[in-house]
Write a protein that holds these residues in place. Structure first.
Motif, PDB file in Angstrom:
ATOM      1  N   PHE A  96       2.522   7.505   5.635  1.00 43.57           N
ATOM      2  CA  PHE A  96       1.963   6.296   6.227  1.00 43.57           C
ATOM      3  C   PHE A  96       1.948   5.141   5.225  1.00 43.57           C
ATOM      4  O   PHE A  96       2.074   3.969   5.605  1.00 43.57           O
ATOM      5  CB  PHE A  96       0.542   6.567   6.722  1.00 43.57           C
ATOM      6  CG  PHE A  96       0.448   7.723   7.674  1.00 43.57           C
ATOM      7  CD1 PHE A  96       0.842   7.588   8.997  1.00 43.57           C
ATOM      8  CD2 PHE A  96      -0.010   8.959   7.254  1.00 43.57           C
ATOM      9  CE1 PHE A  96       0.775   8.653   9.882  1.00 43.57           C
ATOM     10  CE2 PHE A  96      -0.084  10.033   8.126  1.00 43.57           C
ATOM     11  CZ  PHE A  96       0.315   9.885   9.441  1.00 43.57           C
ATOM     12  N   GLY A  97       1.807   5.472   3.951  1.00 45.61           N
ATOM     13  CA  GLY A  97       1.730   4.434   2.936  1.00 45.61           C
ATOM     14  C   GLY A  97       2.976   3.574   2.864  1.00 45.61           C
ATOM     15  O   GLY A  97       2.905   2.376   2.602  1.00 45.61           O
ATOM     16  N   ARG A  98       4.140   4.160   3.121  1.00 44.88           N
ATOM     17  CA  ARG A  98       5.383   3.397   3.037  1.00 44.88           C
ATOM     18  C   ARG A  98       5.464   2.303   4.103  1.00 44.88           C
ATOM     19  O   ARG A  98       6.298   1.406   4.007  1.00 44.88           O
ATOM     20  CB  ARG A  98       6.580   4.343   3.178  1.00 44.88           C
ATOM     21  CG  ARG A  98       6.646   5.066   4.521  1.00 44.88           C
ATOM     22  CD  ARG A  98       7.728   6.128   4.525  1.00 44.88           C
ATOM     23  NE  ARG A  98       7.795   6.862   5.777  1.00 44.88           N
ATOM     24  CZ  ARG A  98       8.474   6.447   6.852  1.00 44.88           C
ATOM     25  NH1 ARG A  98       9.164   5.323   6.795  1.00 44.88           N
ATOM     26  NH2 ARG A  98       8.476   7.160   7.954  1.00 44.88           N
ATOM     27  N   LEU A  99       4.616   2.398   5.122  1.00 44.08           N
ATOM     28  CA  LEU A  99       4.621   1.405   6.198  1.00 44.08           C
ATOM     29  C   LEU A  99       3.746   0.194   5.879  1.00 44.08           C
ATOM     30  O   LEU A  99       3.866  -0.841   6.531  1.00 44.08           O
ATOM     31  CB  LEU A  99       4.147   2.038   7.509  1.00 44.08           C
ATOM     32  CG  LEU A  99       4.945   3.245   7.997  1.00 44.08           C
ATOM     33  CD1 LEU A  99       4.329   3.805   9.263  1.00 44.08           C
ATOM     34  CD2 LEU A  99       6.408   2.870   8.232  1.00 44.08           C
ATOM     35  N   VAL A 100       2.857   0.330   4.898  1.00 39.58           N
ATOM     36  CA  VAL A 100       1.912  -0.759   4.627  1.00 39.58           C
ATOM     37  C   VAL A 100       2.045  -1.326   3.215  1.00 39.58           C
ATOM     38  O   VAL A 100       1.378  -2.301   2.877  1.00 39.58           O
ATOM     39  CB  VAL A 100       0.454  -0.293   4.850  1.00 39.58           C
ATOM     40  CG1 VAL A 100       0.247   0.148   6.288  1.00 39.58           C
ATOM     41  CG2 VAL A 100       0.082   0.825   3.882  1.00 39.58           C
ATOM     42  N   VAL A 101       2.906  -0.726   2.385  1.00 40.20           N
ATOM     43  CA  VAL A 101       3.081  -1.202   1.018  1.00 40.20           C
ATOM     44  C   VAL A 101       4.344  -2.056   0.949  1.00 40.20           C
ATOM     45  O   VAL A 101       5.427  -1.623   1.333  1.00 40.20           O
ATOM     46  CB  VAL A 101       3.175  -0.028   0.020  1.00 40.20           C
ATOM     47  CG1 VAL A 101       3.468  -0.542  -1.384  1.00 40.20           C
ATOM     48  CG2 VAL A 101       1.879   0.775   0.037  1.00 40.20           C
ATOM     49  N   ASN A 102       4.168  -3.290   0.476  1.00 46.44           N
ATOM     50  CA  ASN A 102       5.276  -4.231   0.380  1.00 46.44           C
ATOM     51  C   ASN A 102       5.117  -5.000  -0.922  1.00 46.44           C
ATOM     52  O   ASN A 102       4.061  -5.568  -1.198  1.00 46.44           O
ATOM     53  CB  ASN A 102       5.259  -5.191   1.576  1.00 46.44           C
ATOM     54  CG  ASN A 102       6.449  -6.130   1.591  1.00 46.44           C
ATOM     55  OD1 ASN A 102       7.081  -6.373   0.577  1.00 46.44           O
ATOM     56  ND2 ASN A 102       6.762  -6.658   2.762  1.00 46.44           N
ATOM     57  N   GLY A 103       6.156  -5.049  -1.731  1.00 43.86           N
ATOM     58  CA  GLY A 103       6.081  -5.734  -3.015  1.00 43.86           C
ATOM     59  C   GLY A 103       5.805  -7.209  -2.905  1.00 43.86           C
ATOM     60  O   GLY A 103       5.398  -7.857  -3.880  1.00 43.86           O
ATOM     61  N   HIS A 104       6.018  -7.789  -1.721  1.00 43.16           N
ATOM     62  CA  HIS A 104       5.764  -9.219  -1.524  1.00 43.16           C
ATOM     63  C   HIS A 104       4.277  -9.526  -1.544  1.00 43.16           C
ATOM     64  O   HIS A 104       3.873 -10.640  -1.884  1.00 43.16           O
ATOM     65  CB  HIS A 104       6.382  -9.663  -0.198  1.00 43.16           C
ATOM     66  CG  HIS A 104       6.195 -11.117   0.097  1.00 43.16           C
ATOM     67  ND1 HIS A 104       6.836 -12.114  -0.611  1.00 43.16           N
ATOM     68  CD2 HIS A 104       5.434 -11.750   1.013  1.00 43.16           C
ATOM     69  CE1 HIS A 104       6.484 -13.295  -0.137  1.00 43.16           C
ATOM     70  NE2 HIS A 104       5.630 -13.101   0.852  1.00 43.16           N
ATOM     71  N   TYR A 105       3.449  -8.546  -1.183  1.00 43.95           N
ATOM     72  CA  TYR A 105       2.004  -8.725  -1.151  1.00 43.95           C
ATOM     73  C   TYR A 105       1.351  -7.860  -2.235  1.00 43.95           C
ATOM     74  O   TYR A 105       1.905  -6.850  -2.646  1.00 43.95           O
ATOM     75  CB  TYR A 105       1.439  -8.348   0.225  1.00 43.95           C
ATOM     76  CG  TYR A 105       2.075  -9.103   1.370  1.00 43.95           C
ATOM     77  CD1 TYR A 105       1.748 -10.426   1.637  1.00 43.95           C
ATOM     78  CD2 TYR A 105       3.020  -8.485   2.195  1.00 43.95           C
ATOM     79  CE1 TYR A 105       2.343 -11.126   2.678  1.00 43.95           C
ATOM     80  CE2 TYR A 105       3.617  -9.174   3.241  1.00 43.95           C
ATOM     81  CZ  TYR A 105       3.271 -10.496   3.471  1.00 43.95           C
ATOM     82  OH  TYR A 105       3.863 -11.177   4.505  1.00 43.95           O
ATOM     83  N   ASP A 106       0.185  -8.272  -2.651  1.00 39.16           N
ATOM     84  CA  ASP A 106      -0.522  -7.548  -3.710  1.00 39.16           C
ATOM     85  C   ASP A 106      -1.454  -6.478  -3.156  1.00 39.16           C
ATOM     86  O   ASP A 106      -2.245  -5.911  -3.907  1.00 39.16           O
ATOM     87  CB  ASP A 106      -1.332  -8.530  -4.576  1.00 39.16           C
ATOM     88  CG  ASP A 106      -0.426  -9.485  -5.339  1.00 39.16           C
ATOM     89  OD1 ASP A 106       0.697  -9.075  -5.672  1.00 39.16           O
ATOM     90  OD2 ASP A 106      -0.844 -10.630  -5.577  1.00 39.16           O
ATOM     91  N   TRP A 107      -1.405  -6.233  -1.863  1.00 36.35           N
ATOM     92  CA  TRP A 107      -2.299  -5.260  -1.251  1.00 36.35           C
ATOM     93  C   TRP A 107      -1.600  -4.620  -0.053  1.00 36.35           C
ATOM     94  O   TRP A 107      -0.678  -5.213   0.519  1.00 36.35           O
ATOM     95  CB  TRP A 107      -3.589  -5.952  -0.781  1.00 36.35           C
ATOM     96  CG  TRP A 107      -3.322  -7.133   0.099  1.00 36.35           C
ATOM     97  CD1 TRP A 107      -3.044  -7.122   1.447  1.00 36.35           C
ATOM     98  CD2 TRP A 107      -3.250  -8.502  -0.288  1.00 36.35           C
ATOM     99  NE1 TRP A 107      -2.824  -8.387   1.916  1.00 36.35           N
ATOM    100  CE2 TRP A 107      -2.950  -9.262   0.869  1.00 36.35           C
ATOM    101  CE3 TRP A 107      -3.437  -9.178  -1.507  1.00 36.35           C
ATOM    102  CZ2 TRP A 107      -2.819 -10.654   0.836  1.00 36.35           C
ATOM    103  CZ3 TRP A 107      -3.302 -10.549  -1.527  1.00 36.35           C
ATOM    104  CH2 TRP A 107      -3.004 -11.276  -0.366  1.00 36.35           C
ATOM    105  N   PRO A 108      -1.993  -3.421   0.343  1.00 35.21           N
ATOM    106  CA  PRO A 108      -1.414  -2.805   1.549  1.00 35.21           C
ATOM    107  C   PRO A 108      -1.842  -3.583   2.782  1.00 35.21           C
ATOM    108  O   PRO A 108      -2.987  -4.035   2.888  1.00 35.21           O
ATOM    109  CB  PRO A 108      -2.003  -1.394   1.539  1.00 35.21           C
ATOM    110  CG  PRO A 108      -3.238  -1.500   0.719  1.00 35.21           C
ATOM    111  CD  PRO A 108      -2.973  -2.551  -0.324  1.00 35.21           C
ATOM    112  N   CYS A 109      -0.932  -3.771   3.704  1.00 33.15           N
ATOM    113  CA  CYS A 109      -1.244  -4.608   4.861  1.00 33.15           C
ATOM    114  C   CYS A 109      -0.315  -4.283   6.023  1.00 33.15           C
ATOM    115  O   CYS A 109       0.658  -3.544   5.896  1.00 33.15           O
ATOM    116  CB  CYS A 109      -1.116  -6.094   4.490  1.00 33.15           C
ATOM    117  SG  CYS A 109       0.555  -6.559   3.947  1.00 33.15           S
ATOM    118  N   LEU A 110      -0.639  -4.845   7.167  1.00 32.51           N
ATOM    119  CA  LEU A 110       0.209  -4.824   8.351  1.00 32.51           C
ATOM    120  C   LEU A 110       0.474  -6.269   8.765  1.00 32.51           C
ATOM    121  O   LEU A 110      -0.336  -7.161   8.479  1.00 32.51           O
ATOM    122  CB  LEU A 110      -0.464  -4.060   9.488  1.00 32.51           C
ATOM    123  CG  LEU A 110      -0.643  -2.553   9.268  1.00 32.51           C
ATOM    124  CD1 LEU A 110      -1.511  -1.945  10.363  1.00 32.51           C
ATOM    125  CD2 LEU A 110       0.708  -1.842   9.222  1.00 32.51           C
TER     126      LEU A 110
END
Length: 218
Positions: A96-110
């Protein structure tokens, strides 16, 4: 009637001061009436679901209002698009983590796709999408939810450059420099797009969206 009006106010307080368990004193106690936990969860929250079905707050057809225009875009253009992110808790399972982790943001998000008209009114809001989704892909995946006429044009940032009927900023492709006309176009476009950037801030200006939420619940 006064009680239902008060319940509606309590609901707005609930959204702004979320989570409620940390702020129940501020939410439920007023000079007019005291609402206990049982009343809140048995009366107000169920009423909120009913209100959401009848309150016509987001109207897709508002993009066609006669006064929905801008001096720079007086014809054809109807919607300004952008995505915004909502913070969620980082899952312990990478499935599930791979769906909310994005290097563009500093926090997990949707991500949520927002569409507004030139008057600053939200005319479309999508559901939650994985943070690694591309804005253009979200737009195409939800196209059936926001159908448009063939003549309608949209405004967006460079992420929408591959979508038809979109005007986006000129980009320095291939290392070339922008000419004066392109620079002027970008300034004009950014001036108008600032409205949707402002709406992104307004949408998240509640405590509910200023802290991490459980991704499964979101």
């Amino acid at each position: 009637m006064w009680r239902s009006q008060h319940y509606f106010y309590v609901l707005l307080m609930y959204i702004h001061l979320y989570p409620p368990h940390n702020n129940m004193v501020d939410i439920l106690v007023t000079s007019r009436v005291h609402v206990d936990f049982n009343c809140f969860y048995k009366m107000i929250l169920p009423s909120a679901h009913s209100w959401s079905l009848v309150i016509d707050e987001i109207r897709w057809e508002a993009r066609l209002d006669l006064d929905n225009h801008h001096p720079f875009f007086p014809y054809l253009h109807t919607v300004i698009w952008d995505s915004t992110c909502f913070m969620v808790e980082k899952p312990t399972d990478w499935t599930f983590g791979r769906l909310v982790v994005n290097g563009h943001y500093d926090w997990p998000c949707l991500l949520v796709l927002l569409g507004i008209n030139f008057k600053g009114e939200i005319v479309f809001m999508s559901g939650m999408h994985r943070s690694t989704a591309y804005d253009a892909n979200i737009f195409e995946d939800t196209r059936h939810l926001h159908p448009q006429f063939d003549w309608e044009m949209n405004l967006g940032d460079g992420h929408f450059a591959t979508v038809r009927n979109f005007n986006t900023p000129a980009q320095k492709t291939g290392g070339r420099e922008l000419n004066d006309t392109e620079k002027l176009w970008n300034r004009m476009l950014q001036l108008v797009r600032a409205r949707v950037e402002h709406l992104n801030t307004v949408v998240k200006a509640h405590q509910m969206f200023k802290q991490s939420q459980n991704a499964a619940q979101a």
